[in-house]
Design an enzyme around this catalytic site. Sequence first.
Site, short mmCIF file in Angstrom:
data_model
loop_
_atom_site.label_atom_id
_atom_site.label_comp_id
_atom_site.label_asym_id
_atom_site.label_seq_id
_atom_site.Cartn_x
_atom_site.Cartn_y
_atom_site.Cartn_z
N ASN A 10 66.38 67.25 77.67
CA ASN A 10 65.99 68.32 76.74
C ASN A 10 64.50 68.55 76.93
OD1 ASN A 10 65.35 69.99 74.64
ND2 ASN A 10 65.81 68.51 73.01
N TRP A 11 64.17 69.65 77.61
CA TRP A 11 62.77 69.89 77.96
C TRP A 11 61.96 70.44 76.80
CZ3 TRP A 11 63.30 72.57 83.45
CH2 TRP A 11 63.89 71.65 84.33
N LYS A 12 62.62 70.77 75.70
CA LYS A 12 61.92 71.32 74.51
C LYS A 12 61.01 72.48 74.95
CE LYS A 12 62.57 66.92 72.25
NZ LYS A 12 62.08 65.88 71.34
N HIS A 96 69.65 70.13 66.79
CA HIS A 96 68.59 69.15 67.08
C HIS A 96 67.73 68.94 65.83
CE1 HIS A 96 65.06 67.27 68.79
NE2 HIS A 96 65.83 66.91 69.80
N GLU A 98 64.69 68.75 65.42
CA GLU A 98 63.53 69.65 65.31
C GLU A 98 63.95 71.01 64.77
OE1 GLU A 98 62.24 69.00 69.34
OE2 GLU A 98 61.73 66.93 68.78
N GLU A 168 70.51 60.86 67.45
CA GLU A 168 69.07 60.80 67.65
C GLU A 168 68.39 60.45 66.33
OE1 GLU A 168 67.85 63.31 71.28
OE2 GLU A 168 67.93 64.68 69.59
N GLY A 234 64.17 63.44 75.95
CA GLY A 234 63.09 64.41 75.77
C GLY A 234 61.98 64.17 76.78
N GLY A 235 60.89 63.57 76.31
CA GLY A 235 59.68 63.39 77.13
C GLY A 235 59.92 62.88 78.54
P1 13P Z 1 62.11 61.86 73.22
O1 13P Z 1 62.94 61.33 74.38
O2 13P Z 1 60.85 62.54 73.70
O3 13P Z 1 61.90 60.85 72.16
O4 13P Z 1 62.98 63.04 72.56
C1 13P Z 1 64.31 62.80 72.25
C2 13P Z 1 64.95 64.09 71.92
O5 13P Z 1 64.66 64.69 70.90
C3 13P Z 1 65.95 64.63 72.87
O6 13P Z 1 66.63 65.69 72.30
#
Ligand code: 13P
Length: 252
Positions: A10-12, A96, A98, A168, A234-235
């Site tokens: 998930n590149w956000k 998600h 967020e 998550e 994510g990261g």
């Molecule tokens: P991180 O891997 O950056 O903690 O993010 C997790 C995430 O929200 C994947 O959707």
Amino acid sequence: MARQKFVCGNWKLHKTVAEATALVKELAEGLAGDARVQVAVAPVFTSLPAVAQALAGSPIQLAAQDVHWETQGAFTGEVSAPLLADVGVKHVIVGHSERRQFFGETDETVRKKVGAVLAAGLRPIVCVGELLAEREAGRTLDVVGRQVRGGLAGLPSATLAAVTLAYEPVWAIGTGKTATTAQAQEVHAAIRAILRELGGAVADSIRIQYGGSVKPENAAELMSQADVDGALVGGASLKAKDFLAIVKGALR
Ligand code: 13P
């Protein structure tokens, strides 16, 4: 029952079109056609067509980070599931944390989005997870249970088979704090028990990903748990080397 592991990046809100296409080319080369683990990436909307093109012929699948539940109409700023399908998307991340925290997503909007994704022939990745205060208050399983039931309400069991869940814990996202394998397995097993209530035997084929500070160093151990069927990353998905190492971790 053996479930194929499923790892999604998930590149956000990261990466230009040029950066996104460069990254997937590196990923495709690194995987070299190996399809033992199901792999997907979710770039920002603006990069989807270019990334789809860059992924042609590779087993890596395209995912989107969100969707609107209506197919078309006066919904300024939204993107619909048929339009995502039109540019080659296969999976859509829904709910998600967020989106829930910053953009007013609720279990009800998640349910509507899941329906729209499935109606377009796509596969939802439905995210659930508790806040730190909820975990500390001993409410984790209540909160996650409510999110799973709310997000999947009314889905026939045949349709449930197309869904992936992602657990998550909000306190683990982007914080460097990962759930322990025992914490992850406990919640994943609870989610699977709810899926069994909702869909019977189909629950055994549904993948439940873990997300929250997944890194090359912890990926293999997390995914070795009986009910942890992959990762939503994510990261660490923004760097080819790290993401490829996580995918490799799913094979152990
Ligand atoms: P991180 O891997 O950056 O903690 O993010 C997790 C995430 O929200 C994947 O959707």
